[in-house]
Scaffold this motif. Sequence first.
Motif, PDB file in Angstrom:
ATOM      1  N   THR A  65      19.247 -16.340 -17.634  1.00 19.34           N
ATOM      2  CA  THR A  65      18.859 -17.666 -17.221  1.00 19.34           C
ATOM      3  C   THR A  65      19.665 -18.115 -15.913  1.00 19.34           C
ATOM      4  OG1 THR A  65      18.159 -18.162 -19.211  1.00 19.34           O
ATOM      5  CG2 THR A  65      18.084 -19.872 -17.630  1.00 19.34           C
ATOM      6  N   TYR A  66      20.719 -17.882 -15.844  1.00 22.80           N
ATOM      7  CA  TYR A  66      21.899 -18.359 -15.005  1.00 22.80           C
ATOM      8  C   TYR A  66      21.615 -17.469 -13.790  1.00 22.80           C
ATOM      9  CZ  TYR A  66      25.915 -20.193 -12.455  1.00 22.80           C
ATOM     10  OH  TYR A  66      26.604 -20.780 -11.450  1.00 22.80           O
ATOM     11  N   ALA A  67      21.516 -16.154 -14.188  1.00 26.94           N
ATOM     12  CA  ALA A  67      21.459 -15.437 -12.976  1.00 26.94           C
ATOM     13  C   ALA A  67      19.975 -15.498 -12.142  1.00 26.94           C
ATOM     14  CB  ALA A  67      21.408 -13.750 -13.494  1.00 26.94           C
ATOM     15  N   ILE A  68      18.978 -15.849 -12.636  1.00 29.18           N
ATOM     16  CA  ILE A  68      17.642 -15.934 -12.094  1.00 29.18           C
ATOM     17  C   ILE A  68      17.676 -17.221 -11.336  1.00 29.18           C
ATOM     18  CG2 ILE A  68      15.120 -16.329 -12.425  1.00 29.18           C
ATOM     19  CD1 ILE A  68      15.660 -14.354 -14.860  1.00 29.18           C
ATOM     20  N   PRO A  69      17.432 -17.281 -10.047  1.00 27.07           N
ATOM     21  CA  PRO A  69      17.648 -18.461  -9.184  1.00 27.07           C
ATOM     22  C   PRO A  69      16.302 -19.377  -9.709  1.00 27.07           C
ATOM     23  CG  PRO A  69      17.057 -16.894  -7.786  1.00 27.07           C
ATOM     24  CD  PRO A  69      17.116 -16.263  -9.147  1.00 27.07           C
ATOM     25  N   ASN A  70      16.316 -20.591  -9.363  1.00 23.61           N
ATOM     26  CA  ASN A  70      15.095 -21.720  -9.276  1.00 23.61           C
ATOM     27  C   ASN A  70      14.298 -21.344  -8.172  1.00 23.61           C
ATOM     28  OD1 ASN A  70      16.168 -22.865 -11.820  1.00 23.61           O
ATOM     29  ND2 ASN A  70      17.289 -24.505 -10.579  1.00 23.61           N
ATOM     30  N   ARG A  71      12.962 -21.700  -8.428  1.00 18.11           N
ATOM     31  CA  ARG A  71      12.213 -21.528  -7.328  1.00 18.11           C
ATOM     32  C   ARG A  71      12.440 -22.623  -6.268  1.00 18.11           C
ATOM     33  NH1 ARG A  71       6.294 -22.486  -8.842  1.00 18.11           N
ATOM     34  NH2 ARG A  71       7.131 -24.434  -9.235  1.00 18.11           N
ATOM     35  N   PRO A  72      12.435 -22.123  -4.880  1.00 14.48           N
ATOM     36  CA  PRO A  72      12.897 -22.914  -3.672  1.00 14.48           C
ATOM     37  C   PRO A  72      11.539 -23.976  -3.834  1.00 14.48           C
ATOM     38  CG  PRO A  72      12.553 -20.775  -2.804  1.00 14.48           C
ATOM     39  CD  PRO A  72      12.266 -20.786  -4.480  1.00 14.48           C
ATOM     40  N   LYS A  73      12.269 -25.333  -3.411  1.00 12.09           N
ATOM     41  CA  LYS A  73      11.149 -26.328  -3.219  1.00 12.09           C
ATOM     42  C   LYS A  73      10.480 -26.184  -1.934  1.00 12.09           C
ATOM     43  CE  LYS A  73      14.003 -29.547  -5.964  1.00 12.09           C
ATOM     44  NZ  LYS A  73      14.412 -30.939  -6.068  1.00 12.09           N
ATOM     45  N   SER A 101      20.558 -25.667 -12.475  1.00  8.60           N
ATOM     46  CA  SER A 101      20.885 -24.323 -12.699  1.00  8.60           C
ATOM     47  C   SER A 101      21.561 -24.079 -14.096  1.00  8.60           C
ATOM     48  CB  SER A 101      21.337 -23.343 -11.829  1.00  8.60           C
ATOM     49  OG  SER A 101      22.589 -23.809 -11.442  1.00  8.60           O
ATOM     50  N   ILE A 102      22.564 -24.902 -14.266  1.00 13.45           N
ATOM     51  CA  ILE A 102      23.425 -24.823 -15.431  1.00 13.45           C
ATOM     52  C   ILE A 102      22.638 -25.584 -16.659  1.00 13.45           C
ATOM     53  CG2 ILE A 102      25.355 -25.999 -16.378  1.00 13.45           C
ATOM     54  CD1 ILE A 102      26.821 -26.013 -13.282  1.00 13.45           C
ATOM     55  N   ALA A 103      21.922 -26.628 -16.286  1.00 13.41           N
ATOM     56  CA  ALA A 103      21.455 -27.062 -17.548  1.00 13.41           C
ATOM     57  C   ALA A 103      20.187 -26.285 -18.035  1.00 13.41           C
ATOM     58  CB  ALA A 103      20.675 -28.443 -17.022  1.00 13.41           C
ATOM     59  N   LYS A 104      19.465 -25.528 -17.013  1.00 15.36           N
ATOM     60  CA  LYS A 104      18.468 -24.737 -17.844  1.00 15.36           C
ATOM     61  C   LYS A 104      19.000 -23.520 -18.387  1.00 15.36           C
ATOM     62  CE  LYS A 104      17.366 -21.539 -13.996  1.00 15.36           C
ATOM     63  NZ  LYS A 104      16.807 -20.565 -13.339  1.00 15.36           N
ATOM     64  N   SER A 105      20.188 -23.011 -18.122  1.00 10.74           N
ATOM     65  CA  SER A 105      20.948 -22.015 -18.849  1.00 10.74           C
ATOM     66  C   SER A 105      21.291 -22.399 -20.101  1.00 10.74           C
ATOM     67  CB  SER A 105      21.735 -21.392 -18.012  1.00 10.74           C
ATOM     68  OG  SER A 105      22.950 -22.151 -17.892  1.00 10.74           O
ATOM     69  N   ILE A 106      21.925 -23.648 -20.238  1.00 10.21           N
ATOM     70  CA  ILE A 106      22.473 -24.362 -21.663  1.00 10.21           C
ATOM     71  C   ILE A 106      21.346 -24.466 -22.595  1.00 10.21           C
ATOM     72  CG2 ILE A 106      23.411 -26.382 -22.535  1.00 10.21           C
ATOM     73  CD1 ILE A 106      25.143 -26.481 -19.872  1.00 10.21           C
ATOM     74  N   LEU A 107      20.073 -25.024 -22.030  1.00 12.86           N
ATOM     75  CA  LEU A 107      19.082 -25.294 -22.843  1.00 12.86           C
ATOM     76  C   LEU A 107      18.634 -23.942 -23.294  1.00 12.86           C
ATOM     77  CD1 LEU A 107      17.225 -28.214 -20.980  1.00 12.86           C
ATOM     78  CD2 LEU A 107      18.519 -28.334 -23.267  1.00 12.86           C
TER      79      LEU A 107
END
Length: 60
Positions: free
Chosen positions: A49-57, A5-11
């Motif tokens: 981007t940080y506020a939107i959660p990743n899709r659960p696996k 979640s941190i990496a996707k918001s930084i990118l």
Amino acid sequence: MKIASIAKSILAGLAAGAAAAVTAVQDNVITTGEGVTIVLAVLGAWGITYAIPNRPKTNA
């Protein structure tokens, strides 16, 4: 806190900042307003981007 979640918001912030910077540099000068736009693009992308959660696996 997961790194994904941190990496996707930084990118996302880097991509938004780069897009705004490329547009701002077209005339070879970055004005104060353009600098503010770049910073706001980065901060906005980070927050959204940080506020939107990743899709659960799923186990499929």
